[in-house]
Write an enzyme that holds these catalytic residues in place. Structure first.
Site, PDB file in Angstrom:
ATOM      1  N   ASP A 172       0.640  -7.623   2.350  1.00  0.00           N
ATOM      2  CA  ASP A 172      -0.019  -6.707   3.280  1.00  0.00           C
ATOM      3  C   ASP A 172      -1.406  -6.300   2.811  1.00  0.00           C
ATOM      4  OD1 ASP A 172       0.747  -4.788   1.396  1.00  0.00           O
ATOM      5  OD2 ASP A 172       2.704  -4.631   2.381  1.00  0.00           O
TER       6      ASP A 172
ATOM      7  N   MET B  87      -1.554   8.317  -0.918  1.00  0.00           N
ATOM      8  CA  MET B  87      -1.660   8.408   0.551  1.00  0.00           C
ATOM      9  C   MET B  87      -2.110   9.804   0.972  1.00  0.00           C
ATOM     10  SD  MET B  87       1.729   6.312   1.704  1.00  0.00           S
ATOM     11  CE  MET B  87       2.850   6.961   0.496  1.00  0.00           C
TER      12      MET B  87
ATOM     13  N   LYS C 158      -1.840  -4.113   8.454  1.00  0.00           N
ATOM     14  CA  LYS C 158      -2.515  -3.680   9.677  1.00  0.00           C
ATOM     15  C   LYS C 158      -3.679  -4.595   9.980  1.00  0.00           C
ATOM     16  CE  LYS C 158      -2.020   1.057   9.104  1.00  0.00           C
ATOM     17  NZ  LYS C 158      -2.449   2.394   8.905  1.00  0.00           N
TER      18      LYS C 158
HETATM   19  N1  SAH Z   1       3.226   0.933  -4.364  1.00  0.00           N
HETATM   20  C1  SAH Z   1       1.860   1.388  -4.521  1.00  0.00           C
HETATM   21  C2  SAH Z   1       1.583   2.598  -3.652  1.00  0.00           C
HETATM   22  C3  SAH Z   1       1.741   2.338  -2.193  1.00  0.00           C
HETATM   23  S1  SAH Z   1       1.313   3.714  -1.205  1.00  0.00           S
HETATM   24  C4  SAH Z   1       1.582   1.658  -5.996  1.00  0.00           C
HETATM   25  O1  SAH Z   1       2.506   1.670  -6.807  1.00  0.00           O
HETATM   26  O2  SAH Z   1       0.409   1.815  -6.326  1.00  0.00           O
HETATM   27  C5  SAH Z   1      -0.385   3.392  -0.855  1.00  0.00           C
HETATM   28  C6  SAH Z   1      -1.265   4.372  -1.585  1.00  0.00           C
HETATM   29  O3  SAH Z   1      -1.438   3.957  -2.931  1.00  0.00           O
HETATM   30  C7  SAH Z   1      -2.655   4.469  -1.041  1.00  0.00           C
HETATM   31  O4  SAH Z   1      -2.726   5.317   0.075  1.00  0.00           O
HETATM   32  C8  SAH Z   1      -3.394   5.067  -2.215  1.00  0.00           C
HETATM   33  O5  SAH Z   1      -3.123   6.448  -2.323  1.00  0.00           O
HETATM   34  C9  SAH Z   1      -2.698   4.393  -3.377  1.00  0.00           C
HETATM   35  N2  SAH Z   1      -3.435   3.226  -3.864  1.00  0.00           N
HETATM   36  C10 SAH Z   1      -3.000   1.961  -3.947  1.00  0.00           C
HETATM   37  N3  SAH Z   1      -3.922   1.166  -4.501  1.00  0.00           N
HETATM   38  C11 SAH Z   1      -4.978   1.947  -4.773  1.00  0.00           C
HETATM   39  C12 SAH Z   1      -6.247   1.715  -5.361  1.00  0.00           C
HETATM   40  N4  SAH Z   1      -6.618   0.516  -5.774  1.00  0.00           N
HETATM   41  N5  SAH Z   1      -7.095   2.763  -5.512  1.00  0.00           N
HETATM   42  C13 SAH Z   1      -6.746   3.994  -5.104  1.00  0.00           C
HETATM   43  N6  SAH Z   1      -5.549   4.257  -4.544  1.00  0.00           N
HETATM   44  C14 SAH Z   1      -4.679   3.262  -4.385  1.00  0.00           C
END
Ligand code: SAH
Length: 520
Positions: free
Chosen positions: A43, A179, A65
């Site tokens: 995704d 998020m 999306k």
């Molecule tokens: N499973 C992922 C999180 C998924 S929820 C993890 O463990 O990182 C999605 C959220 O993760 C985004 O809205 C943001 O808050 C955060 N996120 C993921 N990658 C990011 C990045 N490179 N920089 C900043 N925030 C990030």
């Protein structure tokens, strides 16, 4: 095989984390799975740098999306995984960060259990720890905090948050909100209303671990204002706690020579890694989108008979190479024909070796051959002139190179009265990466790519062909080219050209650091 394996027809799902963006933060296991999977379901959080690691013949299914569209519903994703596994495929479900940290990985597995499909989970590096780390913020520190907490800032349907702010404030640990960009105001207010000191350090970190990473460090009271001023957008995390103040001192990612820079490489896959590796070592993010690949001619009857003549020739002889891949294909062919190199090289006259540039010379050294002629400037014409200068009429030159090689190489040799045999070893085919193409076009449009590198005129033409229907504005592209001939091809499309001082990967890297490196 157990019952499950049988039901899934040998198929299986790996639910794997891809890390937060920097391709170097992929686990070894996930990297291996990318190579081996039959189909990859991914995704929007998967960065272009990561996508560029997917072999071009692997099937991919995008479930993120699309611009202006809704995401694929979770239930449908679950069904896609089950459906593909039941076809007997190795299915890699690749998710940003770690699959179980707000990744809905659990829900996907539940469907697989219901359908009796075998699976494995490959944890990933979660953004909640890695993004602060790349901003110089340790989530714990003995002097400031003894715990950290990861919280979703995702609002409920009615727009409210289900966060117990009183408990959070009482914990007195570092708070990491995922998020959370659109609910930032509510989160910060919630914390202050629950008694948190408004001067507590806080930060918002956007696109962490990628070339585009940005950080805004402020206090709980004014973070929202500062974040708005900087125009911070998702994906980003909010982090609250004294450790945020350390970022001023401990920041490092953007300070690397090529930190914050992103390059698109168009070299064929076989020879891609050395340039990519060197740029990554200097801190850059590198998207590998090969524009060409080579197809060896095999079996090569023309080479076989040319080598026969070469051996029998009574005068001195030249073996001439014009690319590292040509060297490799030549020796692969020798192996396939079960020829001994000594029988190729011995005979009446001397054998000398010509190489177009230092990379080709290097490749020859790998086979124990040190070239006698390497022109100062990398060009077929110069190589021809150099060899002619060193030769006598009657000498034999076997040119082992690509089909449709440059016409400039041969005239200086025939004018000298040499016998020339031009033997095609491989053809160059254009390559289009359908997974990356549109994303690469978007990144070029948004000026997220600092430069595109070209190591031959055919990479320029292949790149332009790959981008054909994307309305890419070539005049906005900075093209770092390996030599004059390549630059001329890039110039034809109106690109802004920069040329390496020498035809080598080292010189390409030097040029890129000179152009884009942090001036210290
Ligand atoms: N499973 C992922 C999180 C998924 S929820 C993890 O463990 O990182 C999605 C959220 O993760 C985004 O809205 C943001 O808050 C955060 N996120 C993921 N990658 C990011 C990045 N490179 N920089 C900043 N925030 C990030």
């Amino acid at each position: 095989m157990n019952d499950r394996d049988l039901k899934a027809n040998g198929g299986k799902v790996w639910l794997a984390g891809a890390g937060p963006g920097d391709a170097g933060l992929l686990t070894v296991k996930a990297a291996e799975l990318i190579e081996q999977a039959d189909v990859i379901v991914y995704d929007a959080l998967i960065s272009a740098e990561l996508l560029s690691r997917i072999p071009h013949d692997t099937e991919t299914i995008y479930v993120g999306k699309h611009a202006g569209n809704h995401p694929v519903p979770q239930e449908e994703i679950n069904q896609i995984l089950a459906r593909e596994a039941k076809k007997g495929k190795k299915v890699l479900r690749l998710k940003g960060g770690d699959p179980f940290v707000f990744g809905r990985g659990g829900e996907e597995l539940e469907t697989l259990v219901e359908e009796d499909i075998p699976f494995e989970v490959v944890p990933g590096i979660t953004s909640s720890v890695a993004v602060p780390a790349y901003a110089g913020i340790p989530v714990t520190h003995r002097d400031y905090t003894s715990s950290f907490h990861v919280i979703t800032g995702h609002a409920r349907k009615d727009g409210t948050l289900s966060i117990d702010f009183d408990s959070l404030v009482r914990l007195n640990g570092t708070l990491v909100f995922l998020m959370s960009v659109s609910s930032m105001e509510m989160i910060l207010k919630g914390l202050m209303d629950a008694g948190m000191d408004p001067d507590t350090p806080a930060a918002v970190l956007e696109r962490g671990t990628t070339a585009g990473q940005r950080r805004v460090v402020a206090t709980v009271e004014n973070l929202k204002e500062e974040s708005d001023r900087a125009g911070i957008r998702t994906p980003a995390i909010i982090i609250v706690g004294k450790v945020c103040a350390l970022s001023d001192e401990l920041h490092w990612a953007e300070d690397r020579p090529l930190g914050g820079r992103q390059f698109l490489l168009t070299r064929p896959r076989q020879s891609m890694s050395s340039l990519a590796k060197r740029l990554r070592n200097a801190g850059a993010q590198v998207i590998e989108m090969p524009a060409i690949h080579t197809e060896p001619i095999s079996p090569n009857e023309q080479l076989k008979s040319a080598l026969g003549l070469f051996r029998q020739h009574e005068d001195d002889r030249w073996l001439v190479f014009t690319s590292p891949i040509g060297v490799k294909v030549f020796f692969d062919a020798i192996k396939e024909m079960k020829l001994d190199l000594r029988s190729v090289l011995c005979g009446k006259g001397n054998v000398r070796i010509g190489a177009i540039g230092s990379a080709t010379a290097d490749a020859l050294c790998g086979y124990g051959l040190i070239p006698d002629a390497v022109p100062e400037t990398y060009s077929a014409g110069e190589l021809g002139k150099e060899i002619a200068k060193m030769s006598e009429p009657g000498e034999y030159a076997l040119i082992a190179r690509a089909e449709k090689g440059s016409e400039d190489l041969i005239p200086p040799l025939t004018e000298k009265g040499m016998f020339v045999e031009d033997v095609p070893l491989y053809s160059t085919e254009y390559e289009v990466n359908p997974v990356l193409k549109d994303e690469a076009a978007r990144m070029l449009r948004d000026r997220e790519i600092d430069a595109v590198t070209f190591t031959s005129a055919s990479t320029v033409r292949g790149f332009v062909r790959a981008m054909e229907d994307t309305e890419t504005d070539y005049s906005s592209i900075c093209a770092v080219c390996i030599g004059e001939q390549t630059a001329r091809a890039a110039e034809e499309y109106g690109m802004q050209i920069e040329i390496a001082d020498q035809a080598s990967m080292d010189a390409m890297v030097r040029k890129i650091i000179e152009l884009f490196g942090a001036k210290s």
